[in-house]
Design a protein around this motif. Structure first.
Motif, PDB file in Angstrom:
ATOM      1  N   GLY A 355      22.677  29.620  -9.480  1.00 30.84           N
ATOM      2  CA  GLY A 355      23.394  28.478  -8.925  1.00 30.84           C
ATOM      3  C   GLY A 355      23.434  27.277  -9.830  1.00 30.84           C
ATOM      4  N   GLY A 356      22.996  27.429 -11.093  1.00 30.64           N
ATOM      5  CA  GLY A 356      22.930  26.305 -12.018  1.00 30.64           C
ATOM      6  C   GLY A 356      21.494  25.904 -12.244  1.00 30.64           C
ATOM      7  N   GLY A 357      21.228  25.276 -13.371  1.00 26.31           N
ATOM      8  CA  GLY A 357      19.866  24.905 -13.704  1.00 26.31           C
ATOM      9  C   GLY A 357      19.100  26.079 -14.267  1.00 26.31           C
ATOM     10  N   PHE A 358      17.771  26.021 -14.175  1.00 27.19           N
ATOM     11  CA  PHE A 358      16.921  27.019 -14.804  1.00 27.19           C
ATOM     12  C   PHE A 358      15.757  27.380 -13.888  1.00 27.19           C
ATOM     13  CE2 PHE A 358      18.935  24.447 -18.031  1.00 27.19           C
ATOM     14  CZ  PHE A 358      19.411  25.374 -18.940  1.00 27.19           C
ATOM     15  N   GLU A 359      15.231  28.576 -14.115  1.00 28.48           N
ATOM     16  CA  GLU A 359      14.005  28.995 -13.447  1.00 28.48           C
ATOM     17  C   GLU A 359      12.964  29.339 -14.501  1.00 28.48           C
ATOM     18  OE1 GLU A 359      14.919  32.152 -10.737  1.00 28.48           O
ATOM     19  OE2 GLU A 359      15.592  30.753  -9.173  1.00 28.48           O
ATOM     20  N   LEU A 360      11.774  28.784 -14.344  1.00 26.85           N
ATOM     21  CA  LEU A 360      10.692  28.993 -15.287  1.00 26.85           C
ATOM     22  C   LEU A 360       9.519  29.631 -14.559  1.00 26.85           C
ATOM     23  CD1 LEU A 360      12.321  26.277 -16.156  1.00 26.85           C
ATOM     24  CD2 LEU A 360      10.433  25.954 -17.734  1.00 26.85           C
ATOM     25  N   VAL A 361       8.956  30.638 -15.156  1.00 25.18           N
ATOM     26  CA  VAL A 361       7.784  31.302 -14.586  1.00 25.18           C
ATOM     27  C   VAL A 361       6.574  30.974 -15.453  1.00 25.18           C
ATOM     28  CG1 VAL A 361       6.704  33.514 -13.989  1.00 25.18           C
ATOM     29  CG2 VAL A 361       9.156  33.152 -13.583  1.00 25.18           C
TER      30      VAL A 361
END
Length: 581
Positions: A355-361
Motif C-alpha cells: 500500500g506504499g511505504g516500507f516494511e522492516l523486520v
C-alpha cells in the motif's frame, strides 16, 4: 599570494581539527583490509582476527573506563550481521506491526542528528520517527575513553563550530558544555627534518619557511589564473593542486592534509568530491581568486537571514568539543529522543509495502518486530547499505559496494612534559593544535594531535597526551601489526620531531584499529552516488534515502550539516508525496 596562503592555512587547520572524521554509524569511520568470506558474505578481516591480550575491544561504550573498554567485543560484525541476515520471516512470526512516518537505520551522529533535526524543524510534516541501532550504544564511531585524569578520543577528535553544528549543540542543551580551542594555536608540517608552522593568515606569508619564495610566487600566480587550463575531465586532488598552485603547495601541505583528513591517496581522491568548495571557485570565476571575488559578490547581493542569537560566537579558526568529550552529544540527543531510539535492533529485511511505504523486520531482544514506515533513511556505511538494498535494487547495491574504506589506527600515548624538546615549548608548555607528516619525509605516522593542549582537563598537569593516526590508503599493512608494534612505530616517529630521543617510554593509553575507517571520495565518487540514487528511484523506492559520511563528507561537523539536509529532504518528500501505510 595572500589567497594561496589562506588556502594553505585553511587546509591545514581542517585536518588538525578533524583528524580522521569517522562516520558515526559504522562498522566504522572505516578503511580497507583483506576480507574473509563467511557464508558467502564478506566480513572485515580484523573482526575475525584474534586480538592480542592487550588490544582494546572494537566496541567500547561511548565513555568507558579502561577495564570496561577491554570487556566489550565484536562490534565490527554487528552491521554485517544486520545486513546479511537470513530471509525475513513471514508476518505471522512477527509481533504486532508498529507504524512510523520515518525509520532511521543507524544511531551514529548522522542518524541521531537527523532525528533531532526532524523533531526541532519538521515535526509538523514528520510526526513520528524511530531510530534503530544494531549495537548496544549510540554514537557510532564517536568513542570517548576516560582513565584516571586522562580523557581521550579514539574516533573523531573534534569539530569545526559551524552554525549548523552550534545549532545542534544549543538545541540539545549543551551550550554550557561546549569547549573551544585556542584559535591562535599554531599548526605544523614536518618538512626536511623540522616542524614548520603553517601561516595563520596572509600577514604571515613573507615569514613562514614551509615554502620557498619561488613556491609562494607559483602559488600566487596560479591562484590568479596564470596556470594551465582545466583538462575537461574530473581531476584528482593532486592534478588540480599541482595545476593551480604548484608542486610545493601539493607536496608540502595538500598531500599530508589528504593523508590526515581522508587517510587517502591524493592521486586518487576527487577534487570535486573531496574539496568541492575550492573546486567550485575555479568553476565560478575561471581561477581560484576570480571565484573568491564572485563568491564574495554573491554573498553581498544575497543577504543572509539574521544569525540565531542563541548561538555562541567562536573567535577565529578554531575547533570544538565538550568538557566530557564528544560522546556528550550523542548521549544528549539519545536522552531527548528517549524511547524513539531502539538499541540491539538488527535489521533483517526491508521491502516495499503493497500500500506504499516500507516494511522492516528486526531481530530485537524482545523477539521479531515488524515495523511499517512511510520513509526510511539509511545512515549505515555504504557497504552495509549495499547488503541491505541488494534484494530491492541490485544496481544500487553494486554502486554502493564500490566505495573504498581503508584502515586507520588511533594511538594515544603520554609523556612527561620534560620529554618534550625544548624548542617545541612556549613558556614551558606544548602549545598548538598538532602536526602533519608528508609521506615523503620518512615518517609513517600520518599526523599527531596535541590532545592535552587542545582542550582543558584532558591529562594530568605534568604530562602531555598525543593522539597519533597511522595507516590509511597508502599503508594498509597496519592491520597485520599488533598493539606493541603500532606503539613502537609511533614512538619512533615522534622522537624524530617532538619528543627527546632519550625520553622515557610513553604511557600507552589507547590503541584503536579501525579496519574500515573513512570512505574515500575518489574520482567518480559523485557519479557512483548519483547512480545509486537513480537506481533506487527506478526500482520504485521513492522515500528511501541515503545518508552518512560517504554521502555528505567525512568531517564530524559536515555529518551534522548533512543531517539537517537529510531532514529537509525527508520533509519535502512528505509535502509532495501522498504516502499511505
Amino acid at each position: 599570494m595572500e589567497v594561496a596562503a589562506s588556502l594553505l592555512w585553511s587546509a591545514s587547520s581542517t585536518f588538525l581539527t578533524h583528524p580522521p572524521p569517522f562516520q558515526a554509524s559504522l562498522s566504522p569511520y572505516s578503511i580497507l583490509t583483506p576480507p574473509h568470506k563467511r557464508s558467502s558474505v564478506k566480513f572485515p578481516y580484523w573482526s575475525h582476527r584474534k586480538p592480542s591480550p592487550d588490544r582494546r575491544s572494537p566496541n567500547p561504550d561511548a565513555t568507558l573506563s579502561t577495564d570496561q573498554h577491554h570487556k566489550k567485543a565484536h562490534c565490527f560484525q554487528v552491521y554485517d550481521q544486520q545486513a546479511v541476515a537470513p530471509p525475513s520471516p513471514t508476518t505471522e512470526k512477527t509481533q504486532n506491526k508498529e507504524k512510523y512516518d520515518c525509520v532511521i537505520v543507524g544511531a551514529g551522529i548522522s542518524g541521531l542528528c537527523t532525528a533531532q533535526a526532524l523533531a526541532t524543524k519538521h515535526s509538523g510534516d514528520v510526526k513520528s520517527v524511530l531510530v534503530t541501532e544494531a549495537r548496544d550504544r549510540v554514537g557510532g564511531n564517536i568513542t570517548t575513553v576516560q582513565k584516571g585524569d586522562y580523557l581521550w578520543e579514539e574516533g573523531p577528535n573534534s569539530f569545526q563550530p559551524s552554525d549548523p553544528m552550534l545549532t545542534m549543540v544549543v538545541d540539545t542543551g549543551l551550550k554550557d558544555e561546549l569547549v573551544l580551542g585556542d584559535p591562535t594555536a599554531p599548526r605544523f608540517v614536518f618538512w626536511q627534518g623540522k616542524l614548520r608552522p603553517v601561516p595563520a593568515g596572509p600577514t604571515d606569508l613573507p615569514f613562514f619557511d614551509l615554502m620557498s619564495i619561488q613556491g609562494k610566487l607559483r602559488a600566487g600566480l596560479g591562484a590568479l589564473g596564470l596556470r594551465p587550463p582545466p583538462p575537461g575531465r574530473e581531476e584528482s586532488v593532486e592534478e588540480f593542486v599541482r595545476r593551480n598552485l604548484g608542486a610545493e603547495v601539493f607536496e608540502r601541505l595538500i598531500e599530508p592534509f589528504c593523508s590526515g583528513v581522508y587517510a587517502g591517496n591524493p592521486a586518487k581522491l576527487s577534487m570535486k568530491a573531496a574539496f568541492g568548495r575550492v573546486w567550485r571557485l575555479e568553476e565560478m570565476g575561471g581561477s581560484i581568486i576570480g571565484g573568491t571575488f564572485k563568491l564574495i559578490q554573491e554573498k553581498r547581493n544575497n543577504f543572509a537571514p539574521p544569525r540565531d542569537p542563541r548561538l555562541p560566537k567562536p573567535k577565529g579558526q578554531t575547533v570544538g568539543s565538550f568538557r566530557k568529550g564528544l560522546t556528550t552529544l550523542p548521549k544528549a540527543i539519545a536522552e531527548k529522543l528517549g524511547s524513539n531510539i531502539k538499541l540491539n535492533w538488527k535489521l533483517e529485511s526491508i521491502q516495499r509495502a503493497s500500500g506504499g511505504g516500507f516494511e522492516l523486520v528486526y531481530v530485537t531482544p524482545e523477539g521479531m518486530k515488524l515495523i511499517s514506515t512511510k520513509s526510511v533513511l539509511l545512515t549505515v556505511p555504504s557497504y552495509v547499505a549495499s547488503n541491505i538494498l541488494r534484494p530491492l535494487s541490485p544496481r544500487a547495491a553494486d554502486s554502493l559496494a564500490k566505495f573504498y574504506y581503508p584502515p586507520v589506527a588511533a594511538v594515544t600515548i603520554s609523556y612527561p612534559k620534560s620529554a618534550v624538546r625544548e624548542e617545541r615549548l612556549v613558556d614551558g608548555e606544548l602549545k598548538g593544535f598538532g602536526q602533519l607528516h608528508p609521506r615523503s619525509q620518512g615518517v609513517e605516522t600520518l599526523g599527531t594531535i596535541y590532545s592535552s593542549s587542545l582542550f582543558p582537563g584532558r591529562a594530568p598537569a605534568d604530562r602531555v597526551m598525543l593522539l597519533n593516526y597511522i595507516g590509511g590508503a597508502t599503508n594498509t599493512e597496519i592491520t597485520s601489526k599488533d598493539e606493541a608494534e603500532l606503539v613502537k612505530q609511533v614512538d619512533k616517529d615522534v622522537r624524530k620531531m617532538l619528543i627527546k630521543p632519550d625520553a622515557p617510554s610513553p604511557e600507552v593509553l589507547g590503541v584503536r584499529v579501525w579496519p574500515k575507517a573513512i570512505p574515500q571520495f575518489e574520482v567518480g565518487h559523485l557519479d557512483i552516488l548519483d547512480d545509486a540514487r537513480k537506481a533506487l528511484d527506478s526500482s520504485g523506492l521513492e522515500g528511501l534515502f541515503l545518508g552518512g559520511n560517504y554521502v555528505v563528507g567525512v568531517a564530524l561537523g559536515r555529518c551534522v550539516e548533512g543531517a539537517y539536509e537529510s531532514a529537509d529532504s525527508i520533509s519535502e518528500y512528505f509535502k509532495k508525496a501522498s504516502v499511505r501505510v
